[in-house]
Structures are given as C-alpha cells and as structure tokens.
Design a protein around this motif. Structure first.
Motif, PDB file in Angstrom:
ATOM      1  N   CYS A  20       0.388 -10.346  -5.280  1.00  0.00           N
ATOM      2  CA  CYS A  20       1.101  -9.291  -4.614  1.00  0.00           C
ATOM      3  C   CYS A  20       2.548  -9.342  -5.012  1.00  0.00           C
ATOM      4  N   ASP A 103      -4.165  -4.585  -5.412  1.00  0.00           N
ATOM      5  CA  ASP A 103      -3.275  -4.693  -4.252  1.00  0.00           C
ATOM      6  C   ASP A 103      -2.007  -3.859  -4.434  1.00  0.00           C
ATOM      7  N   ASP A 104      -1.313  -3.670  -3.314  1.00  0.00           N
ATOM      8  CA  ASP A 104      -0.028  -2.965  -3.293  1.00  0.00           C
ATOM      9  C   ASP A 104      -0.173  -1.552  -3.855  1.00  0.00           C
ATOM     10  N   HIS A 159      -3.807  -3.796   3.585  1.00  0.00           N
ATOM     11  CA  HIS A 159      -2.977  -4.868   3.010  1.00  0.00           C
ATOM     12  C   HIS A 159      -1.689  -5.038   3.826  1.00  0.00           C
ATOM     13  N   HIS A 163       3.886  -5.623   4.264  1.00  0.00           N
ATOM     14  CA  HIS A 163       3.734  -6.770   3.366  1.00  0.00           C
ATOM     15  C   HIS A 163       4.573  -7.966   3.807  1.00  0.00           C
TER      16      HIS A 163
END
Ligand SMILES: [Zn+2]
Length: 289
Positions: A20, A103-104, A159, A163
């Motif tokens: 990530c 991801d992200d 997710h 973050h």
C-alpha cells in the motif's frame, strides 16, 4: 467464532510484505501529507522472528466479463485468514490457482490506473479484488470509476476510509474507518464489501472486532512488490511477480493502482498462466466457511 480463534491463535504469517505504499512521484502534495511511512514486514513462521523495516512511502466496454463475479459460480475456494493463501474447500482439489488483488484503487486523476487495470483483466478474462479507500470515493471521478469496475464484474473490497494505521485508533474510530466504506461502496455499487484489507497490513484488535461485527473476511497477501523502488521498471516488476519463491498454489498477489503495475500487468498475467496457474475469480471464493 472458529475464525476468530484462528485469528487469535495466529502468531506469525509466512512471509508477506506490507504494501500500500506509493511512490512519492505519484503523490500530490496533499497526498504526501496524508500518507505515513510505509513498512516492510517479513514474518517467518519457522523461527518465530519478526523482521520489520521502515520504508519511505510512498468508457469501458458494456460487456461484462465472461467469468463475472456474479455469485453464480460454484464456490470452490476460500481465503485462509491464517496465512492468506487461497485454499480449496475440497482437499482433493489440486488445481493450481492464484488470486490477484489491487489496493489503493480509484486514486485521484491523473494517477488513477484502476479502470485501465480492469480493462486489461477483462481482456484476459480474469477476475480480481479491487480494494478501495473511502477517501477516494468523495469525488465524482472516484465514484464513477468504482461503479464501472463493479459493473464489469470485479469484486470490490474495503481498504479503510483514510488508510490509517488501525492499531493507532480506538474502537469507534476503527469502526468509522471500516463501516463508512462499506456504506459508500454499497451506495455506489449496490453491493456491500465482503472483504477487508487493512492499510499497511496491520489490522489491530479493534479492526478484527469490527470485521467480525460486519461479517467480513479480512486478508493481507502473500507477496507483492510494485511499490518498491527496485521494481518501478516494468521488466523488473514482471520478473519478480512471475518468478519468486512465493508464487505457489493459492498465492494471494498484491498489486496497486499504479502506472508501472498497469503497464506490467499483461506480462504478469501471461507469466503466471505460463507457469501453470489459473487466476481464480473472486466469485469462486466463499466467505462462509
Ligand atoms: Zn493500501
């Protein structure tokens, strides 16, 4: 409860790298200040030692995929929350498979490659889980991109909203980080996420609790490299993603919404398939085990 006990008994994972991360050249000033440093984790089951190293951070076609995540596929696999490998429900099943995850996702323009990644996957008729941060769904661009990716048949995972390191947060803040994204994704796609992946691979006790309360499955990954400095070149990324000791049956591959990943993806898919692995569709995974 069985799953919870399994998680609690979980001491160490095989080897996984906390990702990530984002290359700073892809970050806007706003994003740079928004992100913390990244960490690389390598945990070794054999000697019970944990090594951790701080790192610098970092029109779609209207046709749906043939193997669309329609939930109509037979459930043959599950993600083991002990080691994050994808395993068959039937122990006699010896098919060699891997799972692709990103991801992200749906980062702000112009650094968003999620839709382009989805198009590549669609061309190869392979599925994947796209893990998204809720902060990227505050814009029309992010919402539209997510809707299109979901409409193509890809699985959307949670997710967290911003973050964070979940282990830094109390229960209420952790719950907000997770449940808000479930609400956002459900509003946009009509489907509530079933999968959760914490930022930096660190879920924390409250994260585990909320994931249980939300009836989700959480997963880290078994390998990924696309944020590391030495794998910014496409050829290097293709090589490491398709030729490393962790490319094994059930491997859970982590990639990101990144330009190098988008450009490397066709060769990564072909390299994995040429080694005899089938890329499993998330619709073949059950969360009820
Ligand atoms: Zn991330």
């Amino acid at each position: 409860m069985k799953r919870l006990l399994k998680i609690i008994s979980f001491l160490l994972i095989m080897v996984f790298t906390v990702g990530c991360a984002k290359n700073t050249d892809q970050l806007t000033p706003e994003k740079i200040s928004d992100e913390k440093s990244d960490i690389t984790f390598a945990t070794k089951l054999i000697n019970n030692q944990i090594e951790s190293t701080n790192q610098t951070d970092e029109d779609l076609g209207q046709n749906k995929m043939k193997n669309s995540s329609s939930d109509t596929n037979e459930k043959k696999y599950y993600i083991d929350t002990y080691d994050f490998l994808v395993k068959p429900l039937d122990p006699e099943n010896t098919e060699q498979i891997v799972l692709l995850t990103f991801d992200d996702c749906v980062q702000p323009e112009p650094n968003s490659y999620s839709l382009e990644i989805a198009r590549v996957l669609q061309k190869y008729e392979v599925g994947a889980i796209f893990f998204v941060n809720g902060k990227h769904l505050e814009t029309e661009f992010g919402r539209k991109a997510l809707k299109e990716i979901s409409d193509l048949g890809f699985e959307i995972g949670n997710h967290t909203y911003s973050h964070p390191y979940l282990s830094d947060l109390d229960y209420e803040a952790t719950r907000e980080e997770i449940v808000k994204v479930n609400d956002q994704v459900e509003e946009i796609t009509g489907k509530r996420p079933k999968y959760f992946r914490p930022g930096f691979g660190i879920i924390g006790d409250y994260g585990l609790q909320v994931v249980q309360e939300e009836n989700m499955i959480w997963t880290n990954w078994t390998y990924g490299y696309d944020w590391e400095e030495e794998y910014q070149e496409v050829a290097a990324l293709v090589s490491i993603m398709t030729d490393n000791p962790y490319l094994t049956n059930g491997a859970n591959l982590l990639m990101h919404d990144r330009k190098n990943t988008f450009e490397a993806l066709p060769s990564i898919i072909e390299g994995i398939q040429n080694k005899g692995y089938r890329i499993v569709d998330p619709s073949e995974l059950t969360t009820d085990y």
